[in-house]
Scaffold this motif. Structure first.
Motif, PDB file in Angstrom:
ATOM      1  N   TYR A 128      16.285  40.299  25.965  1.00 48.33           N
ATOM      2  CA  TYR A 128      16.974  40.551  27.229  1.00 48.33           C
ATOM      3  C   TYR A 128      18.105  39.554  27.464  1.00 48.33           C
ATOM      4  N   HIS A 129      19.255  40.092  27.891  1.00 48.10           N
ATOM      5  CA  HIS A 129      20.377  39.275  28.311  1.00 48.10           C
ATOM      6  C   HIS A 129      20.621  39.570  29.783  1.00 48.10           C
ATOM      7  N   SER A 130      20.459  38.567  30.621  1.00 47.41           N
ATOM      8  CA  SER A 130      20.460  38.747  32.071  1.00 47.41           C
ATOM      9  C   SER A 130      21.646  39.583  32.555  1.00 47.41           C
ATOM     10  N   LYS A 131      21.367  40.485  33.494  1.00 46.87           N
ATOM     11  CA  LYS A 131      22.410  41.338  34.048  1.00 46.87           C
ATOM     12  C   LYS A 131      23.482  40.524  34.751  1.00 46.87           C
ATOM     13  N   ILE A 132      23.066  39.439  35.421  1.00 47.17           N
ATOM     14  CA  ILE A 132      24.030  38.565  36.105  1.00 47.17           C
ATOM     15  C   ILE A 132      24.984  37.938  35.103  1.00 47.17           C
ATOM     16  N   TRP A 133      24.511  37.664  33.889  1.00 48.91           N
ATOM     17  CA  TRP A 133      25.355  37.054  32.860  1.00 48.91           C
ATOM     18  C   TRP A 133      26.320  38.054  32.264  1.00 48.91           C
ATOM     19  N   ARG A 134      26.127  39.338  32.564  1.00 52.92           N
ATOM     20  CA  ARG A 134      27.036  40.371  32.061  1.00 52.92           C
ATOM     21  C   ARG A 134      28.061  40.757  33.129  1.00 52.92           C
ATOM     22  N   GLU A 135      28.397  39.790  33.957  1.00 50.56           N
ATOM     23  CA  GLU A 135      29.429  39.965  34.967  1.00 50.56           C
ATOM     24  C   GLU A 135      30.516  38.913  34.760  1.00 50.56           C
ATOM     25  N   GLY A 136      31.751  39.294  34.984  1.00 47.67           N
ATOM     26  CA  GLY A 136      32.848  38.345  34.789  1.00 47.67           C
ATOM     27  C   GLY A 136      34.029  38.686  35.683  1.00 47.67           C
ATOM     28  N   THR A 137      35.004  37.803  35.674  1.00 49.41           N
ATOM     29  CA  THR A 137      36.234  38.009  36.440  1.00 49.41           C
ATOM     30  C   THR A 137      37.429  37.832  35.526  1.00 49.41           C
ATOM     31  N   GLU A 138      38.301  38.820  35.524  1.00 50.98           N
ATOM     32  CA  GLU A 138      39.535  38.737  34.739  1.00 50.98           C
ATOM     33  C   GLU A 138      40.695  38.421  35.679  1.00 50.98           C
ATOM     34  N   ILE A 139      41.330  37.275  35.434  1.00 44.88           N
ATOM     35  CA  ILE A 139      42.456  36.830  36.260  1.00 44.88           C
ATOM     36  C   ILE A 139      43.761  37.121  35.523  1.00 44.88           C
ATOM     37  N   ILE A 140      44.649  37.857  36.181  1.00 45.11           N
ATOM     38  CA  ILE A 140      45.952  38.179  35.590  1.00 45.11           C
ATOM     39  C   ILE A 140      46.952  37.111  36.022  1.00 45.11           C
ATOM     40  N   GLN A 141      47.459  36.363  35.051  1.00 51.12           N
ATOM     41  CA  GLN A 141      48.380  35.256  35.337  1.00 51.12           C
ATOM     42  C   GLN A 141      49.766  35.538  34.771  1.00 51.12           C
ATOM     43  N   ASP A 145      47.274  37.759  42.075  1.00 47.15           N
ATOM     44  CA  ASP A 145      47.989  37.318  43.274  1.00 47.15           C
ATOM     45  C   ASP A 145      47.056  37.193  44.481  1.00 47.15           C
ATOM     46  N   GLU A 146      45.937  36.532  44.248  1.00 45.93           N
ATOM     47  CA  GLU A 146      44.941  36.249  45.282  1.00 45.93           C
ATOM     48  C   GLU A 146      44.289  37.506  45.856  1.00 45.93           C
ATOM     49  N   GLU A 147      44.429  38.622  45.169  1.00 43.81           N
ATOM     50  CA  GLU A 147      43.752  39.853  45.573  1.00 43.81           C
ATOM     51  C   GLU A 147      42.687  40.201  44.541  1.00 43.81           C
ATOM     52  N   HIS A 148      41.568  40.729  45.021  1.00 42.75           N
ATOM     53  CA  HIS A 148      40.462  41.071  44.134  1.00 42.75           C
ATOM     54  C   HIS A 148      40.196  42.578  44.178  1.00 42.75           C
ATOM     55  N   GLN A 149      39.993  43.125  42.984  1.00 47.28           N
ATOM     56  CA  GLN A 149      39.607  44.524  42.892  1.00 47.28           C
ATOM     57  C   GLN A 149      38.086  44.605  42.816  1.00 47.28           C
ATOM     58  N   LYS A 150      37.514  45.678  43.332  1.00 48.65           N
ATOM     59  CA  LYS A 150      36.065  45.845  43.299  1.00 48.65           C
ATOM     60  C   LYS A 150      35.554  45.866  41.857  1.00 48.65           C
ATOM     61  N   SER A 151      34.307  45.438  41.689  1.00 45.85           N
ATOM     62  CA  SER A 151      33.697  45.373  40.358  1.00 45.85           C
ATOM     63  C   SER A 151      33.771  46.732  39.669  1.00 45.85           C
ATOM     64  N   LYS A 152      34.060  46.684  38.375  1.00 40.59           N
ATOM     65  CA  LYS A 152      34.198  47.911  37.609  1.00 40.59           C
ATOM     66  C   LYS A 152      33.479  47.760  36.276  1.00 40.59           C
ATOM     67  N   GLU A 153      32.690  48.761  35.923  1.00 36.60           N
ATOM     68  CA  GLU A 153      31.973  48.717  34.643  1.00 36.60           C
ATOM     69  C   GLU A 153      32.943  49.005  33.511  1.00 36.60           C
ATOM     70  N   ILE A 154      32.844  48.217  32.446  1.00 35.68           N
ATOM     71  CA  ILE A 154      33.706  48.417  31.285  1.00 35.68           C
ATOM     72  C   ILE A 154      32.875  48.928  30.124  1.00 35.68           C
ATOM     73  N   PHE A 155      33.514  49.681  29.237  1.00 36.82           N
ATOM     74  CA  PHE A 155      32.788  50.354  28.171  1.00 36.82           C
ATOM     75  C   PHE A 155      33.211  49.891  26.779  1.00 36.82           C
ATOM     76  N   THR A 156      33.974  48.797  26.715  1.00 32.11           N
ATOM     77  CA  THR A 156      34.328  48.252  25.407  1.00 32.11           C
ATOM     78  C   THR A 156      33.074  47.736  24.723  1.00 32.11           C
ATOM     79  N   GLU A 157      32.963  47.906  23.432  1.00 31.67           N
ATOM     80  CA  GLU A 157      31.727  47.559  22.736  1.00 31.67           C
ATOM     81  C   GLU A 157      31.568  46.057  22.535  1.00 31.67           C
ATOM     82  N   ILE A 158      32.631  45.360  22.109  1.00 28.14           N
ATOM     83  CA  ILE A 158      32.552  43.918  21.888  1.00 28.14           C
ATOM     84  C   ILE A 158      33.670  43.244  22.676  1.00 28.14           C
ATOM     85  N   LEU A 159      33.317  42.268  23.479  1.00 24.89           N
ATOM     86  CA  LEU A 159      34.311  41.558  24.281  1.00 24.89           C
ATOM     87  C   LEU A 159      35.144  40.627  23.411  1.00 24.89           C
ATOM     88  N   GLN A 160      36.436  40.583  23.641  1.00 22.75           N
ATOM     89  CA  GLN A 160      37.346  39.761  22.847  1.00 22.75           C
ATOM     90  C   GLN A 160      37.019  38.277  22.983  1.00 22.75           C
TER      91      GLN A 160
END
Length: 214
Positions: free
Chosen positions: A29-42, A172-187
């Motif tokens: 098991y890999h914790s569900k909380i650990w499968r959450e992240g934030t992508e910041i566009i800079q 730009d200090e705005e956040h989009q609601k959480s979205k499930e991603i379907f990529t198989e392996i994270l970069q």
């Protein structure tokens, strides 16, 4: 949470951390909380036109506990690759202990010298492959891991880890609601490289077989 804080916490309750990771991996098991992240566009600095997508970069912020878990699994798979010569091909250099770009160059030089001594022509094809992790099929990866006789708890952990990821977007200090991603392996994952190397191992066998038949 700062990774420095996690390092101090780990030193303070070493046995608890080790027991937690051991039990999570054993329970596949890999914790569900650990499968959450934030992508910041800079914005990239010193660019004249920010209407072009290339003038931005994406930084992914992941849970520190998740990073440690992935590092542990990556180390386990790397050790398995070192002790089991069938898991990775000999010519796969990156992502392996005691292998580097220098070894890859030396290997190429050796092949060139062998071709010259036999009066053969040597052709070297260099490819710049991008976005390959997005095209890894989970079902196929699991089949390969099973075929290579990887421990079942590691296989089940990988299956759990690669599913149901949720990402937030920040710009730009705005956040989009959480979205499930379907990529198989994270970069950005520390375990992505070793999994991808295992995934493409059969290509080396096919290439070598065709070369030998020339």
């Amino acid at each position: 949470m700062s990774f420095v804080i996690m390092q101090w916490a780990y030193k303070s309750v070493l046995k608890i951390f080790n027991l937690m990771y051991l039990n999570l991996i054993k329970s596949d098991y890999h914790s569900k909380i650990w499968r959450e992240g934030t992508e910041i566009i800079q914005k990239k600095s010193n660019k004249s036109n920010y209407s072009i997508s290339k003038t931005y970069r994406i930084i992914t912020l992941l849970n520190c506990l998740d990073k440690i878990a992935k590092k542990l699994i990556a180390m386990q798979l790397s050790y398995t690759a070192k002790t089991n010569d069938k898991l990775l091909d000999f010519d796969q250099m990156r992502g392996r202990k005691q292998r580097s770009a220098i070894d890859a160059v030396l290997n190429l030089v050796h092949d060139a010298q062998m071709a010259k001594s036999r009066e053969n022509t040597l052709t070297c094809l260099l490819l710049d492959v991008k976005d390959v992790f997005d095209h890894v099929t989970l079902k196929q990866l699991i089949k390969i891991l099973i075929k290579q006789k990887i421990l079942i708890n590691l296989i089940n952990w990988v299956k759990c880890f690669l599913q149901n990821w949720v990402i937030d977007l920040a710009f730009d200090e705005e956040h989009q609601k959480s979205k499930e991603i379907f990529t198989e392996i994270l970069q950005e994952s520390s375990i992505s490289l070793i999994l991808f190397l295992i995934y493409i191992r059969h290509l080396f066998l096919k290439i070598r077989a065709r070369i030998e038949n020339l």
